[in-house]
Design a protein around this motif. Structure first.
Motif, PDB file in Angstrom:
ATOM      1  N   SER A   1      -6.523   7.289  -1.167  1.00 51.66           N
ATOM      2  CA  SER A   1      -7.755   6.607  -0.753  1.00 51.66           C
ATOM      3  C   SER A   1      -7.718   5.168  -1.272  1.00 51.66           C
ATOM      4  O   SER A   1      -7.026   4.881  -2.256  1.00 51.66           O
ATOM      5  CB  SER A   1      -8.981   7.325  -1.324  1.00 51.66           C
ATOM      6  N   ARG A   2      -8.451   4.296  -0.622  1.00 57.36           N
ATOM      7  CA  ARG A   2      -8.508   2.888  -1.071  1.00 57.36           C
ATOM      8  C   ARG A   2      -9.283   2.763  -2.378  1.00 57.36           C
ATOM      9  O   ARG A   2      -9.231   1.752  -3.062  1.00 57.36           O
ATOM     10  CB  ARG A   2      -9.194   2.006   0.003  1.00 57.36           C
ATOM     11  N   GLU A   3     -10.043   3.802  -2.702  1.00 62.57           N
ATOM     12  CA  GLU A   3     -10.867   3.810  -3.905  1.00 62.57           C
ATOM     13  C   GLU A   3     -10.002   3.730  -5.171  1.00 62.57           C
ATOM     14  O   GLU A   3     -10.390   3.118  -6.160  1.00 62.57           O
ATOM     15  CB  GLU A   3     -11.606   5.156  -3.910  1.00 62.57           C
ATOM     16  N   GLY A   4      -8.833   4.385  -5.118  1.00 63.72           N
ATOM     17  CA  GLY A   4      -7.925   4.351  -6.257  1.00 63.72           C
ATOM     18  C   GLY A   4      -7.231   2.999  -6.332  1.00 63.72           C
ATOM     19  O   GLY A   4      -7.183   2.253  -5.346  1.00 63.72           O
ATOM     20  N   ARG A   5      -6.699   2.683  -7.497  1.00 66.11           N
ATOM     21  CA  ARG A   5      -5.991   1.413  -7.676  1.00 66.11           C
ATOM     22  C   ARG A   5      -4.784   1.673  -8.563  1.00 66.11           C
ATOM     23  O   ARG A   5      -4.889   2.390  -9.553  1.00 66.11           O
ATOM     24  CB  ARG A   5      -6.943   0.414  -8.348  1.00 66.11           C
ATOM     25  N   ILE A   6      -3.641   1.146  -8.177  1.00 65.09           N
ATOM     26  CA  ILE A   6      -2.475   1.225  -9.062  1.00 65.09           C
ATOM     27  C   ILE A   6      -2.022  -0.203  -9.358  1.00 65.09           C
ATOM     28  O   ILE A   6      -1.815  -1.000  -8.426  1.00 65.09           O
ATOM     29  CB  ILE A   6      -1.332   2.059  -8.445  1.00 65.09           C
ATOM     30  N   LEU A   7      -1.944  -0.509 -10.648  1.00 63.20           N
ATOM     31  CA  LEU A   7      -1.527  -1.836 -11.091  1.00 63.20           C
ATOM     32  C   LEU A   7      -0.024  -1.799 -11.336  1.00 63.20           C
ATOM     33  O   LEU A   7       0.485  -0.826 -11.902  1.00 63.20           O
ATOM     34  CB  LEU A   7      -2.234  -2.217 -12.387  1.00 63.20           C
ATOM     35  N   TYR A   8       0.668  -2.852 -10.894  1.00 63.79           N
ATOM     36  CA  TYR A   8       2.123  -2.896 -11.063  1.00 63.79           C
ATOM     37  C   TYR A   8       2.524  -4.165 -11.800  1.00 63.79           C
ATOM     38  O   TYR A   8       1.887  -5.223 -11.635  1.00 63.79           O
ATOM     39  CB  TYR A   8       2.831  -2.889  -9.706  1.00 63.79           C
ATOM     40  N   SER A   9       3.622  -4.067 -12.581  1.00 68.20           N
ATOM     41  CA  SER A   9       4.281  -5.271 -13.072  1.00 68.20           C
ATOM     42  C   SER A   9       5.758  -4.955 -13.258  1.00 68.20           C
ATOM     43  O   SER A   9       6.149  -3.794 -13.312  1.00 68.20           O
ATOM     44  CB  SER A   9       3.626  -5.794 -14.361  1.00 68.20           C
ATOM     45  N   GLY A  10       6.553  -6.022 -13.330  1.00 68.62           N
ATOM     46  CA  GLY A  10       8.005  -5.843 -13.337  1.00 68.62           C
ATOM     47  C   GLY A  10       8.583  -6.594 -12.141  1.00 68.62           C
ATOM     48  O   GLY A  10       8.056  -7.652 -11.754  1.00 68.62           O
ATOM     49  N   SER A  11       9.617  -6.040 -11.541  1.00 69.61           N
ATOM     50  CA  SER A  11      10.328  -6.747 -10.471  1.00 69.61           C
ATOM     51  C   SER A  11       9.424  -7.082  -9.274  1.00 69.61           C
ATOM     52  O   SER A  11       8.893  -6.203  -8.601  1.00 69.61           O
ATOM     53  CB  SER A  11      11.488  -5.882  -9.980  1.00 69.61           C
ATOM     54  N   ARG A  12       9.263  -8.376  -9.005  1.00 74.27           N
ATOM     55  CA  ARG A  12       8.453  -8.822  -7.860  1.00 74.27           C
ATOM     56  C   ARG A  12       9.130  -8.424  -6.547  1.00 74.27           C
ATOM     57  O   ARG A  12       8.464  -8.027  -5.585  1.00 74.27           O
ATOM     58  CB  ARG A  12       8.300 -10.349  -7.925  1.00 74.27           C
ATOM     59  N   ASP A  13      10.464  -8.551  -6.535  1.00 70.55           N
ATOM     60  CA  ASP A  13      11.197  -8.211  -5.305  1.00 70.55           C
ATOM     61  C   ASP A  13      10.983  -6.739  -4.956  1.00 70.55           C
ATOM     62  O   ASP A  13      10.780  -6.382  -3.797  1.00 70.55           O
ATOM     63  CB  ASP A  13      12.697  -8.485  -5.464  1.00 70.55           C
ATOM     64  N   ALA A  14      11.033  -5.893  -5.998  1.00 70.16           N
ATOM     65  CA  ALA A  14      10.840  -4.458  -5.749  1.00 70.16           C
ATOM     66  C   ALA A  14       9.424  -4.209  -5.241  1.00 70.16           C
ATOM     67  O   ALA A  14       9.211  -3.424  -4.307  1.00 70.16           O
ATOM     68  CB  ALA A  14      11.096  -3.658  -7.023  1.00 70.16           C
ATOM     69  N   TYR A  15       8.454  -4.877  -5.867  1.00 70.89           N
ATOM     70  CA  TYR A  15       7.056  -4.683  -5.445  1.00 70.89           C
ATOM     71  C   TYR A  15       6.892  -5.074  -3.978  1.00 70.89           C
ATOM     72  O   TYR A  15       6.304  -4.327  -3.178  1.00 70.89           O
ATOM     73  CB  TYR A  15       6.122  -5.514  -6.334  1.00 70.89           C
ATOM     74  N   ASP A  16       7.420  -6.249  -3.621  1.00 76.77           N
ATOM     75  CA  ASP A  16       7.257  -6.721  -2.229  1.00 76.77           C
ATOM     76  C   ASP A  16       7.934  -5.766  -1.252  1.00 76.77           C
ATOM     77  O   ASP A  16       7.370  -5.425  -0.208  1.00 76.77           O
ATOM     78  CB  ASP A  16       7.849  -8.131  -2.083  1.00 76.77           C
ATOM     79  N   ALA A  17       9.140  -5.325  -1.613  1.00 76.93           N
ATOM     80  CA  ALA A  17       9.887  -4.450  -0.691  1.00 76.93           C
ATOM     81  C   ALA A  17       9.208  -3.092  -0.541  1.00 76.93           C
ATOM     82  O   ALA A  17       9.223  -2.494   0.542  1.00 76.93           O
ATOM     83  CB  ALA A  17      11.316  -4.270  -1.205  1.00 76.93           C
ATOM     84  N   LEU A  18       8.601  -2.614  -1.625  1.00 72.68           N
ATOM     85  CA  LEU A  18       8.037  -1.255  -1.616  1.00 72.68           C
ATOM     86  C   LEU A  18       6.569  -1.208  -1.215  1.00 72.68           C
ATOM     87  O   LEU A  18       6.011  -0.112  -1.082  1.00 72.68           O
ATOM     88  CB  LEU A  18       8.184  -0.612  -3.002  1.00 72.68           C
TER      89      LEU A  18
END
Ligand SMILES: NC(=O)c1ccc[n+]([C@@H]2O[C@H](COP(=O)([O-])OP(=O)(O)OC[C@H]3O[C@@H](n4cnc5c(N)ncnc54)[C@H](OP(=O)(O)O)[C@@H]3O)[C@@H](O)[C@H]2O)c1
Length: 306
Positions: A136-153
């Motif tokens: 659901s859009r209600e949940g949120r997952i925060l990410y940090s680390g590889s920007r390239d991986a984040y963009d690709a995934l």
């Protein structure tokens, strides 16, 4: 070939290690989005439900890792992640590891260093949701680390929840997550303390909650204004409730008189008292932030005031 050696599993989009409450919700959502998923869990029986939904099950961690370019770990804590991934370090080389296991910021950085040392692309995630909020859009997952991986995934990450990227420092997502939880748990502790106060006069916690919830919700509108004062660094801005006026010793006293442990409110009063003692009683209530912020900057501010 020895009889015990299995043929490699067919390739899948994502491999997920850890099928507890959260890992199972993440895996089921990936399957529902049409992605192919390989799953592994220490206790093998927990994979059965997902296998019935189309997941492939791996008999070992290296086998699970080898099946997909993206490996998601959702285990208990850092030691369980380290213990699980160590035997699969070779298979992980060149793949992307998304760690959604809760860690401290330093633990996330430890995992990032280990990953870098083994040629593994690493993205750390902090899940700000309960399993029922996944998908659901209600949940949120925060990410940090590889920007390239984040963009690709991102198209994959977005099937779980609203995704938010917090920078290349692998520990930052965890820091923001734990800061958010700190605020939440202190609010809950405040509620329990208030409930204990009124219980001494016979009010139920449910009656109290019916009054406290809308009151707290209304009070949260003040956070943005407090934040402006903190960010501006000027606690003398006119129109604020002063620290002298914010003295809470009457609440602490009432709690004690009712036989209720004043610990949560006494902790807030201690922050106020520290700033008043340092000569800031005429300044705004948000000044208690100065009693809390990182030690080096606090030492210089309180030193200036003394
Ligand atoms: N549930 C939530 O609401 C929530 C919210 C935000 C973040 N999280 C985070 O998500 C992570 C997973 O939470 P969860 O709710 O899924 O927990 P859970 O239901 O207790 O599941 C824990 C998982 O970790 C595995 N595990 C534990 N120790 C292990 C070890 N030494 N080696 C290998 N596997 C091990 C368990 O395997 P077995 O089945 O073999 O025991 C199980 O798959 C935690 O870091 C948690 O803080 C959870």
């Amino acid at each position: 070939m020895p009889e015990t050696t299995r043929n490699p599993l067919p390739p899948t989009d994502v491999s997920l290690l850890g099928l507890g409450a959260m890992g199972s919700a993440l895996a089921a959502t990936l399957l529902a989005s049409g992605r192919s998923v390989t799953v592994w869990n220490r206790t093998a029986g927990r994979a059965e439900g997902l296998a019935a939904q189309g997941a492939r099950t791996a008999g070992s961690v290296p086998e699970a890792v080898a099946a997909s370019p993206v490996v998601v770990a959702c285990l208990l804590d850092l030691p369980s992640v380290q213990e699980t991934l160590a035997p699969a370090a070779d298979e992980l080389r060149g793949r992307t590891l998304v760690n959604l296991t809760t860690t401290t910021p330093d633990e996330a950085r430890t995992l990032a260093s280990w990953a870098a040392g083994h040629g593994i692309v690493h993205l750390d995630g902090a899940v700000m949701a309960v399993p029922a909020m996944i998908a659901s859009r209600e949940g949120r997952i925060l990410y940090s680390g590889s920007r390239d991986a984040y963009d690709a995934l991102l198209p994959t990450l977005d099937v779980w929840s609203t995704s938010e990227y917090h920078g290349e420092d692998a520990g930052r997502a965890s820091l923001v997550d734990l800061a958010m939880l700190s605020g939440m748990y202190q609010m809950f502790a405040g509620f329990f303390h208030g409930a204990a106060m009124v219980a001494s006069a016979g009010m139920t916690a449910s009656d109290f909650a019916a009054r406290q919830a809308p009151f707290l919700a209304a009070m949260t509108h003040g956070l943005a204004d407090y934040a402006k004062v903190v960010d501006g660094g000027d606690y003398t801005v006119p129109g604020q409730q002063s620290l002298d006026f914010s003295d809470l010793s009457h609440i602490v006293r009432t709690s004690e008189e009712q036989g209720v442990d004043p610990a949560p409110i006494a902790a807030v009063q201690a922050l106020i008292s520290r700033q008043i003692a340092a000569g800031h009683g005429g300044e705004g209530f948000p000044r208690i932030y100065e009693s809390l912020r990182a030690t080096a900057s606090r030492a210089s501010t309180e030193g200036d005031a003394a």
